[in-house]
Enzyme design. Structure first.
Site, PDB file in Angstrom:
ATOM      1  CE  LYS A  34       6.892   1.592  14.140  1.00 43.18           C
ATOM      2  NZ  LYS A  34       6.624   0.711  13.100  1.00 43.18           N
ATOM      3  CG  ASN A  35       7.762   0.936   9.554  1.00 43.15           C
ATOM      4  OD1 ASN A  35       7.669   0.488  10.686  1.00 43.15           O
ATOM      5  ND2 ASN A  35       6.826   1.878   9.126  1.00 43.15           N
ATOM      6  CB  CYS A  64      -0.973   1.367  15.030  1.00 45.51           C
ATOM      7  SG  CYS A  64       0.566   2.302  16.058  1.00 45.51           S
ATOM      8  NE  ARG A 100      -1.958  -1.990  10.252  1.00 44.56           N
ATOM      9  CZ  ARG A 100      -0.839  -1.744  11.002  1.00 44.56           C
ATOM     10  NH1 ARG A 100      -0.767  -1.537  12.066  1.00 44.56           N
ATOM     11  NH2 ARG A 100       0.356  -1.640  10.064  1.00 44.56           N
ATOM     12  CG  ASP A 126       3.946   5.037   8.304  1.00 38.67           C
ATOM     13  OD1 ASP A 126       2.732   4.706   8.453  1.00 38.67           O
ATOM     14  OD2 ASP A 126       4.750   4.336   8.100  1.00 38.67           O
ATOM     15  NE  ARG A 152       4.214  -0.296  18.584  1.00 38.14           N
ATOM     16  CZ  ARG A 152       3.544  -0.140  17.605  1.00 38.14           C
ATOM     17  NH1 ARG A 152       2.313   0.340  17.654  1.00 38.14           N
ATOM     18  NH2 ARG A 152       4.103  -0.388  16.395  1.00 38.14           N
TER      19      ARG A 152
HETATM   20  N1  EPU Z   1      -3.240  -4.913   2.784  1.00 32.96           N
HETATM   21  C1  EPU Z   1      -4.218  -6.084   2.351  1.00 32.96           C
HETATM   22  N2  EPU Z   1      -3.698  -7.365   2.697  1.00 32.96           N
HETATM   23  C2  EPU Z   1      -2.331  -7.598   3.152  1.00 32.96           C
HETATM   24  C3  EPU Z   1      -1.682  -6.932   3.364  1.00 32.96           C
HETATM   25  C4  EPU Z   1      -2.086  -5.344   3.395  1.00 32.96           C
HETATM   26  O1  EPU Z   1      -5.234  -5.854   2.069  1.00 32.96           O
HETATM   27  O2  EPU Z   1      -2.279  -8.917   3.219  1.00 32.96           O
HETATM   28  C5  EPU Z   1      -3.565  -3.755   2.668  1.00 32.96           C
HETATM   29  C6  EPU Z   1      -3.460  -2.981   4.039  1.00 32.96           C
HETATM   30  O3  EPU Z   1      -4.939  -3.048   4.615  1.00 32.96           O
HETATM   31  C7  EPU Z   1      -3.238  -1.486   3.629  1.00 32.96           C
HETATM   32  C8  EPU Z   1      -2.369  -1.740   2.257  1.00 32.96           C
HETATM   33  O4  EPU Z   1      -2.621  -3.152   2.042  1.00 32.96           O
HETATM   34  O5  EPU Z   1      -4.713  -0.985   3.050  1.00 32.96           O
HETATM   35  C9  EPU Z   1      -1.002  -1.599   2.603  1.00 32.96           C
HETATM   36  O6  EPU Z   1      -0.436  -2.106   3.811  1.00 32.96           O
HETATM   37  P1  EPU Z   1       0.943  -2.814   3.969  1.00 32.96           P
HETATM   38  O7  EPU Z   1       0.708  -4.148   3.975  1.00 32.96           O
HETATM   39  O8  EPU Z   1       1.877  -1.968   2.948  1.00 32.96           O
HETATM   40  O9  EPU Z   1       1.251  -2.127   5.559  1.00 32.96           O
HETATM   41  P2  EPU Z   1       1.976  -3.132   6.551  1.00 32.96           P
HETATM   42  O10 EPU Z   1       3.096  -3.663   5.944  1.00 32.96           O
HETATM   43  O11 EPU Z   1       1.156  -3.686   7.671  1.00 32.96           O
HETATM   44  C10 EPU Z   1       3.801  -1.251   6.942  1.00 32.96           C
HETATM   45  C11 EPU Z   1       4.431  -0.199   8.056  1.00 32.96           C
HETATM   46  C12 EPU Z   1       3.110   0.818   8.367  1.00 32.96           C
HETATM   47  C13 EPU Z   1       2.927   1.654   7.251  1.00 32.96           C
HETATM   48  C14 EPU Z   1       2.518   0.667   6.256  1.00 32.96           C
HETATM   49  C15 EPU Z   1       2.113   1.584   4.938  1.00 32.96           C
HETATM   50  C16 EPU Z   1       5.745  -1.856   9.245  1.00 32.96           C
HETATM   51  C17 EPU Z   1       5.960  -2.713  10.234  1.00 32.96           C
HETATM   52  N3  EPU Z   1       4.335  -1.143   9.219  1.00 32.96           N
HETATM   53  O12 EPU Z   1       2.535  -1.733   7.276  1.00 32.96           O
HETATM   54  O13 EPU Z   1       3.717   1.469   9.436  1.00 32.96           O
HETATM   55  O14 EPU Z   1       1.769   2.598   7.626  1.00 32.96           O
HETATM   56  O15 EPU Z   1       3.569  -0.179   5.730  1.00 32.96           O
HETATM   57  O16 EPU Z   1       3.226   2.120   4.514  1.00 32.96           O
HETATM   58  O17 EPU Z   1       6.445  -1.789   8.493  1.00 32.96           O
HETATM   59  C18 EPU Z   1       3.925   2.959  11.401  1.00 32.96           C
HETATM   60  O18 EPU Z   1       4.919   3.045  11.089  1.00 32.96           O
HETATM   61  O19 EPU Z   1       3.149   3.694  11.881  1.00 32.96           O
HETATM   62  C19 EPU Z   1       2.996   1.950  10.478  1.00 32.96           C
HETATM   63  C20 EPU Z   1       1.796   1.665  10.905  1.00 32.96           C
END
Ligand code: EPU
Length: 418
Positions: free
Chosen positions: A22-23, A116, A121, A305, A397
């Site tokens: 998915k990701n 979610c 975030r 996750d 989802r």
């Molecule tokens: N963060 C910031 N600023 C940013 C971006 C992130 O402070 O601009 C922080 C976040 O708040 C968090 C950390 O950095 O504490 C890591 O967040 P990341 O950006 O890596 O998360 P994401 O890219 O929004 C993806 C996955 C999530 C998964 C996270 C961590 C997707 C669409 N989502 O989210 O997947 O938990 O990486 O591995 O790829 C799920 O599949 O259930 C899911 C939520």
């Protein structure tokens, strides 16, 4: 309203095949709009997030065809359309359209991502990356407006936090920028390597994916190609947790073991016996599991996750254990629901504390996010009696045919619609 009804306590046995990640796919689909001809993605999971992204592509006038896990994306006639509201706000990964439209059109208007609720975030690192490349970014009233009055130019981008989304977005935005971009403190998740593999096949020049320094030399154009998506390590981990809890021998097919090393290490620490093959894992029936403690970290650490799916497994083991989710400390919505089912778990600041063993019994519970839902499904499979899970759309989802896959293993699980 959809509900999952599970009569727990049934032994599970057989084989299960994991779908594409998915990701990965949620980034590969936006990346595909950067090509000047058709992109074919193979192994695409049939999940709600994919259907939402297809609708968004169609709104951009991109032709799509999705059948038998193959998604054809033809962006030849794509047009730059502002998307401040609508479907784009329904999933977190819509943020990849910021990097993709910036690269393709030099502009974009994208409604802020939903997805979610796992606590705050922020997307400050995404915006910082776009600005470093020379974009003007206006983030107001839930809408991000991007423009590039003087084009995009390669830059050195240091990520203040290790972020999957910001790393991929910085890559998407810089692939066609003038000159060299260097992303430092980049995330190293397998999904990033998958996106870079697709982009390099399309003609991009990206080196270092999978390390914390990624170097991108801008190219003029990208071509359509065919790409097979990596298996979903989180789906695999979820079914492995179910297999440990209730399995009488379960083979999980289409797995890249290396992507699950930290999770498997934790299962082995719990006393789980596994056989690891080239692209599958056999989980033996487990007895006398040991309680463990864990901390989630960016890859290759224990994935946030998989924190929620492993929690019910820990709850039924003997002793005191802790979980610390350093990525999303507020990812605890599964805890009160598991406690309604008889678990003894306490959220203590940033720490989740478990006292086991607990005997789980069926209850009416709510899946408030995707992985909380996975956690409750596993708890329902373990629990004695009937578990009714609401909030099922959150689960659909991200998990392809979860009901059918578990039924094939012998689970008594059904989806009903009120
Ligand atoms: N963060 C910031 N600023 C940013 C971006 C992130 O402070 O601009 C922080 C976040 O708040 C968090 C950390 O950095 O504490 C890591 O967040 P990341 O950006 O890596 O998360 P994401 O890219 O929004 C993806 C996955 C999530 C998964 C996270 C961590 C997707 C669409 N989502 O989210 O997947 O938990 O990486 O591995 O790829 C799920 O599949 O259930 C899911 C939520």
């Amino acid at each position: 309203m959809k509900k999952l009804v599970i009569h727990g306590g049934k032994p599970l046995k057989g084989e299960i095949t994991i779908n594409g990640a998915k990701n990965s796919v949620v980034a590969l689909i936006p990346a595909a709009i950067m090509a000047n001809s058709e992109v074919t993605l193979e192994g695409v999971p049939d999940i709600q997030d994919v259907h939402s992204l297809i609708e968004i592509l169609n709104d951009f006038n991109v032709k799509t065809h999705f059948e038998n896990n193959v998604l054809k994306i033809d962006p030849t006639d794509i047009i730059s359309i502002p998307m401040p509201t609508g479907k784009i706000q329904s999933l977190r990964a819509s943020y990849y359209f910021m990097g993709a439209t910036l690269s393709r059109f030099g502009e974009g208007v994208i409604g802020l991502p939903g997805g979610c609720f796992l606590g705050p975030r922020p997307i400050d690192q995404h915006i910082k990356a776009f600005r470093s490349l020379g974009a003007n970014v206006n983030d107001e009233y839930g809408v991000v407006t991007l423009s590039t009055p003087e084009g995009l130019n390669g830059a050195r981008i240091y990520m203040d936090v290790v972020s999957v989304g910001a790393t991929i977005n910085a890559i998407l935005a810089s692939v066609r920028a003038q000159g060299r971009t260097i992303i430092e403190n980049a995330a190293r998740e397998p999904e990033i390597i998958d996106v870079v593999t697709l982009l390099n096949k399309m003609g991009a020049k990206i080196r270092g994916a999978g390390t914390s320094e990624i170097r991108i030399d801008g190219v003029e154009e990208l071509n359509g190609v065919t790409h097979t998506i990596i298996p979903d390590r989180i789906e695999a981990g979820t079914y492995m947790a179910a297999a440990v809890a209730m399995g009488e021998g379960i083979k999980i097919n289409n797995v890249i073991y290396e992507h699950l090393e930290s999770f498997i290490a934790k299962l082995i620490e719990m006393g789980v016996k596994l056989d690891i093959f080239e692209d599958s894992i056999y989980v033996y029936p487990s007895k006398d599991l040991k309680m463990v403690s864990l901390k989630t970290l960016p890859y290759p650490g224990f994935a946030t996750d998989l924190q929620q799916p492993i929690t019910p497994l820990m709850a039924i083991t003997n002793g005191h254990g802790t979980i610390m989710d350093t990525i999303y400390p507020a990812r605890v919505k599964h805890i009160p629901e598991l406690n309604r089912m008889g678990a003894n778990i306490r959220v203590d600041g940033d720490m989740i504390r478990l006292e086991g063993p607990s005997k789980l019994t069926g209850a009416q519970v709510k899946a408030s996010d995707l992985r909380a839902g996975a956690s409750l499904v596993i708890a329902g499979l373990i629990a004695e009696g009937e578990t009714i899970i609401t909030g099922v759309d959150n689960i659909l989802r991200g998990y392809t045919n979860i009901v059918g896959k578990l039924q094939a293993l012998g689970a008594d699980i059904q989806m009903i619609e009120d």
